[in-house]
Write an enzyme that holds these catalytic residues in place. Structure first.
Site, mmCIF file in Angstrom:
data_model
loop_
_atom_site.group_PDB
_atom_site.id
_atom_site.type_symbol
_atom_site.label_atom_id
_atom_site.label_comp_id
_atom_site.label_asym_id
_atom_site.label_seq_id
_atom_site.Cartn_x
_atom_site.Cartn_y
_atom_site.Cartn_z
ATOM 1 N N GLU A 90 -12.296 -53.939 -53.809
ATOM 2 C CA GLU A 90 -13.563 -54.316 -53.515
ATOM 3 C C GLU A 90 -14.749 -53.445 -54.014
ATOM 4 O O GLU A 90 -14.543 -52.173 -53.997
ATOM 5 C CB GLU A 90 -13.417 -54.084 -51.906
ATOM 6 C CG GLU A 90 -14.777 -54.021 -50.928
ATOM 7 C CD GLU A 90 -15.404 -55.546 -51.475
ATOM 8 O OE1 GLU A 90 -14.736 -56.726 -51.131
ATOM 9 O OE2 GLU A 90 -16.678 -55.394 -51.867
ATOM 10 N N SER A 91 -15.402 -54.091 -54.855
ATOM 11 C CA SER A 91 -16.280 -53.200 -55.707
ATOM 12 C C SER A 91 -17.154 -52.246 -54.946
ATOM 13 O O SER A 91 -17.638 -51.315 -55.368
ATOM 14 C CB SER A 91 -17.319 -54.256 -56.382
ATOM 15 O OG SER A 91 -17.908 -55.240 -55.597
ATOM 16 N N CYS A 146 -12.115 -58.663 -62.061
ATOM 17 C CA CYS A 146 -12.765 -59.150 -60.691
ATOM 18 C C CYS A 146 -13.553 -58.174 -60.277
ATOM 19 O O CYS A 146 -14.738 -57.910 -60.679
ATOM 20 C CB CYS A 146 -11.534 -59.411 -59.913
ATOM 21 S SG CYS A 146 -12.386 -60.613 -58.579
ATOM 22 N N ARG A 188 -21.725 -61.859 -57.261
ATOM 23 C CA ARG A 188 -20.465 -61.581 -56.475
ATOM 24 C C ARG A 188 -19.875 -62.570 -55.420
ATOM 25 O O ARG A 188 -20.702 -63.416 -55.136
ATOM 26 C CB ARG A 188 -20.758 -60.322 -55.662
ATOM 27 C CG ARG A 188 -19.716 -59.706 -55.101
ATOM 28 C CD ARG A 188 -20.135 -58.088 -54.615
ATOM 29 N NE ARG A 188 -19.454 -57.765 -53.552
ATOM 30 C CZ ARG A 188 -19.804 -57.868 -52.267
ATOM 31 N NH1 ARG A 188 -21.028 -58.082 -51.848
ATOM 32 N NH2 ARG A 188 -19.010 -57.311 -51.722
ATOM 33 N N ILE A 240 -9.467 -64.603 -56.885
ATOM 34 C CA ILE A 240 -9.474 -64.131 -55.489
ATOM 35 C C ILE A 240 -11.003 -63.646 -55.165
ATOM 36 O O ILE A 240 -11.305 -62.456 -55.619
ATOM 37 C CB ILE A 240 -8.624 -62.972 -55.386
ATOM 38 C CG1 ILE A 240 -7.019 -63.543 -55.664
ATOM 39 C CG2 ILE A 240 -8.592 -62.682 -53.477
ATOM 40 C CD1 ILE A 240 -6.037 -62.395 -55.499
ATOM 41 N N HIS A 296 -7.435 -62.256 -62.312
ATOM 42 C CA HIS A 296 -6.567 -61.061 -62.026
ATOM 43 C C HIS A 296 -5.293 -61.304 -62.976
ATOM 44 O O HIS A 296 -4.275 -61.761 -62.291
ATOM 45 C CB HIS A 296 -5.910 -60.998 -60.773
ATOM 46 C CG HIS A 296 -7.147 -60.844 -59.698
ATOM 47 N ND1 HIS A 296 -7.573 -59.392 -59.691
ATOM 48 C CD2 HIS A 296 -7.889 -61.280 -58.876
ATOM 49 C CE1 HIS A 296 -8.353 -59.251 -58.463
ATOM 50 N NE2 HIS A 296 -8.741 -60.637 -57.985
ATOM 51 N N GLU A 355 -3.353 -59.107 -63.732
ATOM 52 C CA GLU A 355 -2.299 -58.049 -63.351
ATOM 53 C C GLU A 355 -1.534 -58.708 -62.564
ATOM 54 O O GLU A 355 -0.520 -58.058 -62.123
ATOM 55 C CB GLU A 355 -3.035 -56.805 -62.912
ATOM 56 C CG GLU A 355 -3.937 -56.945 -61.643
ATOM 57 C CD GLU A 355 -5.361 -57.584 -61.644
ATOM 58 O OE1 GLU A 355 -5.754 -58.030 -62.914
ATOM 59 O OE2 GLU A 355 -6.175 -57.311 -60.987
HETATM 60 N N1 GLN Z 1 -15.202 -59.940 -53.810
HETATM 61 C C1 GLN Z 1 -14.910 -58.620 -54.461
HETATM 62 C C2 GLN Z 1 -16.148 -57.664 -54.489
HETATM 63 O O1 GLN Z 1 -17.118 -57.894 -54.413
HETATM 64 C C3 GLN Z 1 -13.851 -58.797 -55.474
HETATM 65 C C4 GLN Z 1 -12.683 -59.473 -55.183
HETATM 66 C C5 GLN Z 1 -11.588 -59.130 -56.175
HETATM 67 O O2 GLN Z 1 -11.292 -58.148 -56.762
HETATM 68 N N2 GLN Z 1 -10.454 -59.852 -56.138
HETATM 69 O O3 GLN Z 1 -15.779 -56.621 -55.141
#
Ligand code: GLN
Length: 215
Positions: free
Chosen positions: A50-51, A81, A110, A142, A182, A184
């Site tokens: 989650e950024s 991501c 985002r 995701i 992702h 990873e």
């Molecule tokens: N939606 C997330 C964000 O804003 C990113 C999602 C993720 O890293 N899978 O940070």
């Protein structure tokens, strides 16, 4: 440098998965949580997660400025991501107080793929991957961002079709690499191998410049 030391910013997100993928791609992977640990790595991965949380914690723990300085000095960084969002110079649909570390001359949106397709997988063609015998890359998205605008120095490595339009989901600008998806989370480690190769190439040229020994 045979085995580059690659840090994974370990504040929140899928840190363990990146450590595993980096190790399998031939790097020594270490966790980065403190400012002095930022100085001890050849390169850094900003994980998925989650950024907004990673942004906030990076400021709380005093990591923001050391990481920004090392990015400005040319340290290779890969963001997946949420990590892509953190590496972007500009973010759309960010949280009110959200800041990015920046460095990569892109604008990201985002959560761009919307609710109905919060998460999905698809086959992509990603330019420049090592050992790429034309196999597609199975990409996991995701709540992913996409890239809405790229600066002149940014190379587009992959796009995905969504809603009848093609969207940029992997980019490179010199030693900065970012993907909306992702790698990873899969067993295909070609994106991490690509990054580790890039770190080796960068460190090799730096050793030539300043006479540093190889590790
Ligand atoms: N939606 C997330 C964000 O804003 C990113 C999602 C993720 O890293 N899978 O940070």
């Amino acid at each position: 440098m045979v085995t580059p030391r690659v840090g994974v910013l370990a504040l929140q997100g899928d840190v363990r998965e990146h450590v595993r993928a980096l190790t399998l791609a031939g790097a020594e992977a270490v966790l980065v949580r403190r400012p002095e640990e930022v100085e001890a790595v050849d390169a850094l991965v900003l994980p998925g997660g989650e950024s907004t949380t990673i942004d906030r914690l990076s400021r709380v723990f005093g990591l923001r400025e050391p990481v920004r300085r090392r990015i400005a000095e040319g340290m290779p960084v890969y963001g997946s991501c949420a990590g892509m969002i953190l590496l972007a110079d500009r973010v759309l649909d960010g949280h009110r107080d959200q800041q990015t570390l920046g460095g990569l001359d892109i604008t990201v949106r985002r959560n761009a793929f919307g609710r109905q397709v919060d998460s999905f997988e698809c086959d992509l063609s990603v330019s420049g991957l090592p050992d790429d015998h034309g196999q597609p890359y199975r990409a996991v998205f995701i709540r992913a961002p996409w890239v809405e605008q790229v600066g002149a120095g940014v190379e587009v490595l992959a796009t995905v079709e969504h809603g009848g339009t093609s969207h940029v989901v992997a980019v490179r600008q010199g030693s900065l690499l970012a993907t909306s998806f992702h790698p990873e989370m899969t067993e295909d480690h070609r994106v991490h191998a690509f990054f580790v190769d890039l770190v080796r190439a960068q460190s090799g040229s730096r050793s030539d410049d300043n006479g540093e020994g190889h590790r």
